[in-house]
Design an enzyme around this catalytic site. Structure first.
Site, short mmCIF file in Angstrom:
data_model
loop_
_atom_site.label_atom_id
_atom_site.label_comp_id
_atom_site.label_asym_id
_atom_site.label_seq_id
_atom_site.Cartn_x
_atom_site.Cartn_y
_atom_site.Cartn_z
N LYS A 212 0.86 -1.18 0.00
CA LYS A 212 0.00 0.00 0.00
C LYS A 212 0.89 1.22 0.00
O LYS A 212 1.54 1.55 0.97
CB LYS A 212 -0.92 0.03 1.22
CG LYS A 212 -1.67 1.35 1.29
CD LYS A 212 -3.06 1.22 1.69
CE LYS A 212 -3.85 2.51 1.51
NZ LYS A 212 -3.18 3.66 0.95
N ARG A 372 -15.72 2.35 -4.64
CA ARG A 372 -15.01 1.56 -3.62
C ARG A 372 -15.43 0.11 -3.80
O ARG A 372 -16.40 -0.35 -3.20
CB ARG A 372 -15.35 2.04 -2.21
CG ARG A 372 -14.79 3.41 -1.88
CD ARG A 372 -14.94 3.75 -0.42
NE ARG A 372 -14.46 5.09 -0.15
CZ ARG A 372 -13.19 5.40 0.07
NH1 ARG A 372 -12.27 4.45 0.04
NH2 ARG A 372 -12.83 6.64 0.30
#
Length: 520
Positions: A212, A372
């Site tokens: 990430k 999302r």
């Protein structure tokens, strides 16, 4: 169509609690829009002005709104749109007063209900629950086009507005132009936060784990030697990032659409902070010097087009394989596994190399532009949420004269508003205090004692320990030990985390506590 028709629809939608009823009310209004009114009506019913900000601040708006209003409706959508366009275009000496005078004239021609609608549109507070999927469904019902087709076209277009206009005025044939194309950037797919690595992996099965990255989201398009780079908000930033352009131009494929992040790396390979990386994207002068002092490295994690083949609807497994064939040197580190111990090792490796945590991605999902998607999860060592600042309080002591304590809100997808989750003054540097004082004064809607209420536009990333029940806030929840991590100027308020996400975190914490025999 009269502005009153839209105002009455907005009022009705706000009063309805059922999603299906909201959709029906919106669709009925959308059907009656003329071709020249479609873009205006869709924008107003979605809570937006086509002109954006028109240069009249909150205090001036409140003063202007106190005037008398018309007894009978006469304003059409086209008249209102034209007037706001003219007001937004006023400039030069005396323009502030001229804008206020012109707005007062417009509001004076509006009925009370119409004026209320316009004021809420102007301050960005039209909260009627007609955002996102509700409006997509309403456009589908009004046009007779399947909702999936509307949704996919909106993903490609980056916004529902142009899709709605085409659907309402031209029908299904009007959506043909909304295709993935070079130099037409797509809204980026987004991730949902997850709390437990093992639990998420068990639910997803085999998954792709990636670092990430805490960098700048970029989308790179290539056609032959021409390369354009777009930001998270789809702005063309090509001129600021020649190093990224050269990296993509050097790839063998003739055509590419790549999704990823750009990072400024230290000599040891660890990333600089997000703020340092973002400094490159504001560079307009002496770009070459900035490039030498702070070079950017691309890390691509998705491939949406290669040599004429559109892959955004292809399974993630296929996209990942194609990415590593097309851009092997710039593909983000990835590990595909269903083994929890291997996932834990990869997580620890990401942290050792200075990254935020890991992304976990399902292997069969499509690329859900602008959403999302459930197939993308982000996991960090500590909880973080992207929230919206609703108000700020004037500080005291060392912080006297600066706006300090922030009121934080999560997005409510059902109402289009925000649910307050608490306050924080922690984690702020002096530079941050100075910046936010200016920023929130520019967004001010009004004051209540020492509290400055602001337009809900500024996104802030908040770190916190856990979620606790609280009778003091409307959602019944509050964040414990919340602190500011950074401001997210690259995100819009409609990209902030939802109250549903916060509730899910709270439920997960309760389950974890019970599993350990604890009591919350």
């Amino acid at each position: 169509m009269l502005l009153l028709d839209v105002a009455r629809t907005s009022e009705r939608v706000a009063s309805l609690s059922k999603r299906t009823e909201k959709i029906a009310a919106l669709a009925e209004c959308l059907r009656r829009l003329g071709p020249e009114e479609a873009a205006i009506g869709v924008a107003y019913l979605s809570g937006r002005l086509p002109q954006g900000r028109i240069g009249v601040g909150g205090a001036a708006l409140r003063q202007t709104a106190q005037g008398t209003h018309a007894a009978e409706p006469s304003l059409t959508l086209a008249e209102v749109d034209g007037a706001l366009t003219r007001i937004a275009g006023l400039g030069g000496p005396g323009s502030s007063a001229a804008r206020q005078e012109a707005l007062a004239s417009l509001l004076g021609r509006a009925t009370d209900l119409e004026a209320s609608l316009l004021i809420r549109l102007l301050v960005g507070e039209l909260r009627q629950g007609a955002l996102g999927g509700v409006m997509e469904e309403a456009v589908s019902r009004a046009s007779g086009i399947p909702a999936d087709a509307i949704r996919r076209a909106a993903m490609v277009a980056g916004s529902l507005d142009p899709v709605a206009v085409q659907a309402l005025t031209q029908g299904a044939s009007g959506l043909a132009s909304f295709k993935v194309g070079l130099f037409r950037p797509l809204s980026p797919m987004l991730a949902q936060p997850a709390d437990d690595l093992d639990g998420a992996l068990k639910a997803m099965g085999e998954a792709a784990l990636e670092f990430k990255l805490d960098g700048a989201r970029v989308q790179a398009h290539k056609a032959g030697d021409e390369v354009r780079v777009y930001s998270r908000r789809l702005h063309d930033v090509t001129g600021s990032v020649p190093d990224l352009v050269e990296a993509v131009r050097g790839l063998h494929a003739r055509e590419l659409i790549l999704d990823g992040e750009a990072l400024a790396l230290r000599p040891d390979g660890t990333p600089h902070s997000f703020q340092v990386t973002m400094g490159r994207f504001g560079t307009k002068l002496d770009v070459e010097r900035s490039r030498r002092e702070l070079p950017l490295t691309p890390f691509f994690f998705d491939l949406l087009r290669v040599d004429g083949d559109d892959l955004h609807d292809a399974p993630a497994r296929e996209r990942f394989r194609a990415l590593r064939e097309a851009a092997p040197s710039f593909a983000v580190p990835q590990r595909i596994t269903s083994d929890p111990s291997e996932a834990d090792d990869f997580f620890e490796e990401a942290l050792r190399r200075g990254h935020e945590g890991v992304m976990m991605k399902g292997m069969e999902g499509r690329y859900e532009a602008g959403r999302r998607g459930a197939g993308w999860l982000k996991l960090k060592p500590a909880h973080t949420l992207d929230l919206v600042v609703l108000a700020a309080e004037w500080g005291h002591g060392r912080r006297k004269g600066r706006l300090s304590n922030l009121h934080l809100g999560a997005r409510d997808p059902r109402t289009g508003g925000f649910v307050m989750l608490g306050k924080t003054f922690k984690g702020m540097t002096d530079a941050m205090l100075d910046w936010q004082t200016k920023r929130f004064q520019s967004l001010a809607l009004g004051t209540d004692g020492h509290v400055v209420h602001v337009r809900p536009e500024q996104v802030v990333e908040i770190a916190f320990n856990d979620v606790q029940e609280s009778p003091h806030y409307p959602g019944g929840l509050a964040l414990r030990f919340a602190r500011v991590k950074r401001y997210r100027d690259d995100k819009r308020a409609d990209e902030a985390d939802t109250i549903d996400t916060v509730r899910a975190i709270a439920r997960a914490e309760v389950r974890a506590s019970r599993a350990k025999g604890g009591v919350r």
